[in-house]
Design a protein around this motif. Sequence first.
Motif, PDB file in Angstrom:
ATOM      1  N   GLY A 147       0.865  -7.696 -18.236  1.00 36.90           N
ATOM      2  CA  GLY A 147       1.946  -8.180 -17.378  1.00 36.90           C
ATOM      3  C   GLY A 147       3.282  -8.335 -18.062  1.00 36.90           C
ATOM      4  N   ALA A 148       3.423  -7.823 -19.282  1.00 37.15           N
ATOM      5  CA  ALA A 148       4.644  -8.050 -20.070  1.00 37.15           C
ATOM      6  C   ALA A 148       5.912  -7.567 -19.368  1.00 37.15           C
ATOM      7  N   PHE A 149       5.816  -6.457 -18.614  1.00 34.52           N
ATOM      8  CA  PHE A 149       7.004  -5.869 -17.998  1.00 34.52           C
ATOM      9  C   PHE A 149       7.088  -6.117 -16.496  1.00 34.52           C
ATOM     10  N   ASP A 150       6.154  -6.847 -15.934  1.00 23.04           N
ATOM     11  CA  ASP A 150       6.060  -6.952 -14.473  1.00 23.04           C
ATOM     12  C   ASP A 150       7.277  -7.583 -13.820  1.00 23.04           C
ATOM     13  N   LYS A 151       7.975  -8.495 -14.506  1.00 20.62           N
ATOM     14  CA  LYS A 151       9.109  -9.209 -13.898  1.00 20.62           C
ATOM     15  C   LYS A 151      10.454  -8.505 -14.111  1.00 20.62           C
ATOM     16  N   LEU A 152      10.438  -7.354 -14.773  1.00 24.18           N
ATOM     17  CA  LEU A 152      11.690  -6.628 -15.041  1.00 24.18           C
ATOM     18  C   LEU A 152      12.066  -5.786 -13.817  1.00 24.18           C
ATOM     19  N   GLN A 153      12.543  -6.482 -12.801  1.00 25.83           N
ATOM     20  CA  GLN A 153      12.799  -5.839 -11.513  1.00 25.83           C
ATOM     21  C   GLN A 153      13.977  -4.873 -11.542  1.00 25.83           C
ATOM     22  N   ASN A 154      14.930  -5.100 -12.443  1.00 25.45           N
ATOM     23  CA  ASN A 154      16.156  -4.288 -12.469  1.00 25.45           C
ATOM     24  C   ASN A 154      16.251  -3.383 -13.688  1.00 25.45           C
ATOM     25  N   ILE A 155      15.159  -3.188 -14.405  1.00 22.54           N
ATOM     26  CA  ILE A 155      15.194  -2.395 -15.629  1.00 22.54           C
ATOM     27  C   ILE A 155      15.570  -0.947 -15.329  1.00 22.54           C
ATOM     28  N   LYS A 156      16.505  -0.420 -16.115  1.00 26.56           N
ATOM     29  CA  LYS A 156      16.977   0.959 -15.939  1.00 26.56           C
ATOM     30  C   LYS A 156      16.716   1.816 -17.175  1.00 26.56           C
ATOM     31  N   ASP A 157      16.653   1.198 -18.324  1.00 29.36           N
ATOM     32  CA  ASP A 157      16.485   1.951 -19.573  1.00 29.36           C
ATOM     33  C   ASP A 157      15.560   1.180 -20.503  1.00 29.36           C
ATOM     34  N   LEU A 158      14.430   1.793 -20.854  1.00 33.39           N
ATOM     35  CA  LEU A 158      13.430   1.158 -21.706  1.00 33.39           C
ATOM     36  C   LEU A 158      13.045   2.124 -22.815  1.00 33.39           C
ATOM     37  N   GLN A 159      13.338   1.763 -24.054  1.00 37.81           N
ATOM     38  CA  GLN A 159      13.069   2.641 -25.194  1.00 37.81           C
ATOM     39  C   GLN A 159      11.952   2.046 -26.042  1.00 37.81           C
ATOM     40  N   LEU A 160      10.849   2.799 -26.197  1.00 40.22           N
ATOM     41  CA  LEU A 160       9.638   2.288 -26.841  1.00 40.22           C
ATOM     42  C   LEU A 160       9.150   3.162 -27.986  1.00 40.22           C
ATOM     43  N   GLN A 161       9.876   4.187 -28.338  1.00 43.25           N
ATOM     44  CA  GLN A 161       9.422   5.138 -29.352  1.00 43.25           C
ATOM     45  C   GLN A 161       9.336   4.522 -30.741  1.00 43.25           C
ATOM     46  N   SER A 162       8.669   5.252 -31.643  1.00 42.88           N
ATOM     47  CA  SER A 162       8.534   4.859 -33.054  1.00 42.88           C
ATOM     48  C   SER A 162       7.825   3.522 -33.213  1.00 42.88           C
ATOM     49  N   ASN A 163       6.777   3.334 -32.428  1.00 43.56           N
ATOM     50  CA  ASN A 163       5.842   2.224 -32.586  1.00 43.56           C
ATOM     51  C   ASN A 163       4.432   2.821 -32.699  1.00 43.56           C
ATOM     52  N   PRO A 164       3.539   2.191 -33.450  1.00 40.03           N
ATOM     53  CA  PRO A 164       2.176   2.729 -33.604  1.00 40.03           C
ATOM     54  C   PRO A 164       1.273   2.316 -32.444  1.00 40.03           C
ATOM     55  N   TRP A 165       1.599   2.757 -31.218  1.00 40.88           N
ATOM     56  CA  TRP A 165       0.831   2.367 -30.042  1.00 40.88           C
ATOM     57  C   TRP A 165      -0.621   2.804 -30.196  1.00 40.88           C
ATOM     58  N   ASP A 166      -1.535   1.853 -30.029  1.00 40.60           N
ATOM     59  CA  ASP A 166      -2.963   2.108 -30.199  1.00 40.60           C
ATOM     60  C   ASP A 166      -3.560   2.524 -28.850  1.00 40.60           C
ATOM     61  N   CYS A 167      -3.816   3.816 -28.704  1.00 39.59           N
ATOM     62  CA  CYS A 167      -4.320   4.342 -27.438  1.00 39.59           C
ATOM     63  C   CYS A 167      -5.840   4.501 -27.423  1.00 39.59           C
ATOM     64  N   THR A 168      -6.512   3.927 -28.405  1.00 33.84           N
ATOM     65  CA  THR A 168      -7.968   4.060 -28.460  1.00 33.84           C
ATOM     66  C   THR A 168      -8.682   2.878 -27.818  1.00 33.84           C
ATOM     67  N   CYS A 169      -7.982   1.759 -27.602  1.00 35.48           N
ATOM     68  CA  CYS A 169      -8.645   0.590 -27.033  1.00 35.48           C
ATOM     69  C   CYS A 169      -8.035   0.229 -25.682  1.00 35.48           C
ATOM     70  N   ASN A 170      -8.767  -0.534 -24.895  1.00 40.12           N
ATOM     71  CA  ASN A 170      -8.404  -0.757 -23.501  1.00 40.12           C
ATOM     72  C   ASN A 170      -7.205  -1.675 -23.280  1.00 40.12           C
ATOM     73  N   ASP A 171      -6.699  -2.319 -24.320  1.00 43.79           N
ATOM     74  CA  ASP A 171      -5.498  -3.136 -24.165  1.00 43.79           C
ATOM     75  C   ASP A 171      -4.275  -2.307 -23.793  1.00 43.79           C
TER      76      ASP A 171
END
Length: 324
Positions: free
Chosen positions: A173-197
């Motif tokens: 739910g971290a981003f759920d309240k960002l009703q007016n978000i237009k630009d979100l930059q998330l690159q260059s992070n070690p996102w772990d796509c192997t687990c269900n989180d």
Amino acid sequence: MMGPVLAACLLIILSTAWISQANGATCKKDGGVCTCNDQTKNVDCSSKGLTAIPSNIPTDTDRLDLRGNKLSSLPHTAFHGLNKLTILNLQFNKLQALPAGVFDQLVELDELHLQYNELKSLPSGIFDKLTKITYLDLDTNKLQSLPNGVFDKLTELKTLYLYNNQLKRVPEGAFDKLQNIKDLQLQSNPWDCTCNDILYMAKWLKKKQDEGLGGVDTAGCEEGGKAVLEITEEEAAEDCVYPNTTTAIPTTIITTLASSNDDDIPELPVPQENFQKFLGYQEPDHLPTQPQCLMSISGYLGLMMFFVLISAAILYVIHFLKKA
């Protein structure tokens, strides 16, 4: 009778001048280190080598620029009283942590620049009072996690930069309240796509991509380079297990040391900061910088000069009355 009148006027003028100097010691025109613009209400303290926030920042300041200094910590009262501030720039410092409540009085803040620091974590509720903010930049730090609900109050936020950190996931739910978000930059992070989180983030990004949000495809998995929004439940089926940050001494080392002679035990280097923590030593929140010390000295000199001039004016009045 003009003599006493002139002397009284002189006293008033000198008192006003001294009080003005004491209240505005931050600004260069009053002997401080920052450049203040009375028309725009901007205070520029950038690239001054500061290790602490200057004192006496005018309470009507609209924009405060502290970028390019050496700030490693902030007292929780650093920006108290600056409730008219709309832009706060703290980028290119050495901030390692933010105290809870440090931004609580910045109720009019529109932009907050925290990029290029050394932040590893954020206190819970750190941004809760910034309900009017539209721009938040946290890129190029060392953030390893985000607290639950950290963006929940930022309903007006349009730009959020989290790239170039050490984030593996975001809370449900971290981003759920960002009703007016237009630009979100998330690159260059070690996102772990192997687990269900990661599934909350993947589904949210996919939904926002369909709605036209920019930057949703910038989050890439640490392994494989696949976009996070493309991850399926089958790919992220594992339970998330992250290593404990506490370190224990292996049993084999303890056994070896116990059975060895003192002469055989190697001398292990102990980092100075660890030794200080062991002794209970803590650095103060901040130390005064050289410009601040100079400001204090100039204040004392101004006060002494003030009393000297008052004494001279009083003697002048007494002399005039005797002569009369």
